[in-house]
Design an enzyme around this catalytic site. Structure first.
Site, PDB file in Angstrom:
ATOM      1  N   SER A  57      36.563  37.652  37.586  1.00  0.00           N
ATOM      2  CA  SER A  57      35.382  37.252  38.340  1.00  0.00           C
ATOM      3  C   SER A  57      34.392  38.398  38.427  1.00  0.00           C
ATOM      4  O   SER A  57      34.777  39.570  38.376  1.00  0.00           O
ATOM      5  CB  SER A  57      35.832  36.826  39.739  1.00  0.00           C
ATOM      6  OG  SER A  57      34.962  37.317  40.706  1.00  0.00           O
ATOM      7  N   LYS A  58      33.123  38.062  38.570  1.00  0.00           N
ATOM      8  CA  LYS A  58      32.133  39.144  38.675  1.00  0.00           C
ATOM      9  C   LYS A  58      32.268  39.865  40.016  1.00  0.00           C
ATOM     10  O   LYS A  58      31.677  40.908  40.223  1.00  0.00           O
ATOM     11  CB  LYS A  58      30.716  38.614  38.457  1.00  0.00           C
ATOM     12  CG  LYS A  58      30.246  37.623  39.483  1.00  0.00           C
ATOM     13  CD  LYS A  58      28.831  37.181  39.193  1.00  0.00           C
ATOM     14  CE  LYS A  58      28.435  36.102  40.181  1.00  0.00           C
ATOM     15  NZ  LYS A  58      27.185  35.466  39.847  1.00  0.00           N
ATOM     16  N   ARG A  59      33.072  39.293  40.908  1.00  0.00           N
ATOM     17  CA  ARG A  59      33.326  39.953  42.195  1.00  0.00           C
ATOM     18  C   ARG A  59      34.671  40.653  42.206  1.00  0.00           C
ATOM     19  O   ARG A  59      35.220  40.956  43.262  1.00  0.00           O
ATOM     20  CB  ARG A  59      33.254  38.924  43.327  1.00  0.00           C
ATOM     21  CG  ARG A  59      31.890  38.320  43.466  1.00  0.00           C
ATOM     22  CD  ARG A  59      31.724  37.512  44.727  1.00  0.00           C
ATOM     23  NE  ARG A  59      30.381  36.945  44.757  1.00  0.00           N
ATOM     24  CZ  ARG A  59      30.021  35.854  44.101  1.00  0.00           C
ATOM     25  NH1 ARG A  59      30.917  35.185  43.395  1.00  0.00           N
ATOM     26  NH2 ARG A  59      28.777  35.402  44.148  1.00  0.00           N
TER      27      ARG A  59
END
Ligand code: GLU
Length: 515
Positions: A269-271
């Protein structure tokens, strides 16, 4: 078609910062293009105006530049003969409408007038009937308001009245669709699984499905590399090429494996919270007010980032892990790209940076360290700047244990500032009544030296040991002169800091510790 020019495009949508998965897609396209002396194109797919994000396009261009994988054609990189390269501008050429019309005329596409409410009602109806994948397809379209169910007259009336409509692909019922993917081999899907994709939206904008095909045809793209998430749409794309009579020039497809979370459970995930950036450059998302740190700003070298990405889902078939971009170009083949997901490894990512850090000369490192050093010295109100040679010396000593240049200050600040505190653990364990005598002696030995190098420092230590009949504890010596319990080889450290400063530091330490 075997002799066609190799042309690959990277075709991101400017919907946000380009994450590292996108950079990998660009990289693999770049590698293949360069390996075959072909073209690498940047096309901006901005047909979805609702998802357009300011600054995203500039970000993409800057990121590709930083990575050193520059397109030789396309937005921001010079127009080739296929300009424009932005889909919103290409729409003005009328090409998407033209191709859509061709599909309508040949009976492979149709107009659909259904409103959002009607589509919603359809979905609910299909769900209630326990249809596994409720979609607008060869069965459900028969109960909807489109040019297949309405009479010609009715269609005309609706059109004349300006009723909004979309153009959909007419997918045949129960037909086998086969296509070849360079990474996955043959893929076979029954058309019953395939929905009637929207090709033109009610605002006249093409969807991705139509636009990328028209552009790949018009731009003479030979290979289309994209993420695995597009694999389910590929059968629709095959049909579109077929119905346009363009199967001959259809690019070879390569769907890259997903990048997985470090534990292998699901898509990265980009997080992600591993502490390693997910974006090449800093990115601020103005819609959600979220900031993401970049590889660049975190102190990664672009070569290390690219090397790491290159090994994410591809392997050379040999134990070699360190590849320059040039070497990647030489070694790259799609046959060695894995079908299954590639696990992202944060530690390995840092390791790659460390390898590149070690390869740099001390002069290069000093140049990178200098701006950080100046800032830190200013913060600490230290005015005497050290010589270039001295800073290079510090780089030589601290680089072995660092992953990033921005760690040099933390691990080596004592090269610039005398310690004001001394590692508690070492002191409480090793400083005793004898220590003062021993170190005072050593200090005098140091002071009387006329040359200052590893050999004379060593002699001074031996002389002290003979004279005091005690061992000079080297870790204690390190703590007294640097404050820290660990660091580079002690003799090297003492020699670099210099005789006068070392003598001064030992004197101060003795005084402090005897208070
Ligand atoms: N615009 C698409 C995306 O950003 C590109 C997919 C493709 O390369 O065909 O995912």
């Amino acid at each position: 078609m075997e002799n066609r020019r190799v042309r690959l495009r990277f075709a991101p949508s400017p919907t946000g910062g380009l994450h590292m998965g996108g950079v990998r897609t660009a990289l693999f396209s770049y590698l293949f293009a360069k390996k075959h002396n072909g073209d690498f194109i940047l096309r901006i797919e901005d047909t979805d105006q609702t998802r357009y994000v300011n600054g995203a396009e500039e970000y993409i261009i800057e990121a590709l530049k930083w990575c050193g994988i520059e397109p030789n054609e396309g937005v921001g990189f010079g127009d080739g003969k296929f300009a424009p390269y932005r889909q919103s501008e290409r729409k003005e050429l009328g090409i998407y409408a033209k191709y859509a019309q061709q599909l309508i005329d040949s009976g492979h596409a149709y107009y659909a007038f259904d409103t959002a409410e009607e589509l919603d009602a359809m979905r609910k109806r299909l769900e209630a009937a326990k249809v596994a994948a409720p979609q607008y397809n060869s069965v459900s379209r028969q109960h909807m308001r489109n040019s297949l169910t309405l009479s010609e007259d009715e269609v005309k009336k609706l059109m004349d009245a300006g009723t909004p409509y979309v153009v959909r692909l007419k997918v045949p019922r129960n037909e086998e669709i086969r296509f070849h993917d360079i990474i996955r081999g043959w893929v076979v899907v029954n058309s019953t699984q395939v929905d009637d994709k929207v090709l033109l939206k009610s605002d006249g904008m093409p969807t991705y499905h139509l636009a990328h095909i028209v552009d790949d045809i018009e731009m003479e793209v030979s290979h289309a590399v994209r993420g695995e998430e597009w694999l389910p749409s590929a059968p629709s794309h095959i049909l579109i090429y077929r119905y346009l009579g363009k199967e001959e020039v259809m690019p070879k497809l390569a769907h890259l494996p997903l990048i997985l979370k470090p534990d292998g459970n699901g898509k990265l995930s980009k997080r992600d919270k591993s502490g390693i950036p997910m974006f090449p450059l800093n990115w601020f998302d103005e819609r959600t007010n979220e900031s993401y740190t970049g590889y660049r700003e975190s102190g990664f070298f672009p070569e290390a980032f690219i090397n790491m990405l290159g090994m994410l889902g591809w392997n050379p078939g040999t134990p070699q892990e360190i590849f320059s971009l040039y070497e990647l170009v030489e070694a790259f083949t799609f046959e060695r790209v894995n079908k299954s997901g590639a696990k992202f490894d944060p530690e390995k990512t840092k390791w790659f940076n460390q390898q590149y850090l070690r390869k740099k000369s001390d002069t290069e490192l000093a140049e990178l360290f200098m701006p950080i050093l100046k800032e830190k010295l200013e913060e600490n109100k230290v005015s005497n700047l050290k010589s270039q040679d001295y800073v290079e010396g510090v780089c030589r000593l601290v680089k072995e244990k660092s992953h990033f240049v921005n760690e040099f200050w933390e691990s080596g600040k004592y090269f610039f500032i005398a310690p004001t505190s001394y590692d508690e653990k070492v002191i409480s364990k090793k400083w005793n009544e004898n220590s003062k005598t021993i170190f005072q002696h050593l200090m005098n030995e140091f002071n009387s030296l006329t040359t200052w190098d590893a050999t004379t420092v060593h002699t001074a230590i031996t002389n002290t040991e003979v004279a005091t009949s005690a061992k000079v504890d080297l870790q204690l010596l390190r703590v007294l002169t640097s404050g820290a319990a660990g660091g580079p080889a002690i003799h090297d450290m003492l020699v670099l800091i210099g005789k006068e400063e070392i003598v001064k530091r030992i004197a101060t330490a003795i005084e402090q510790l005897n208070k």
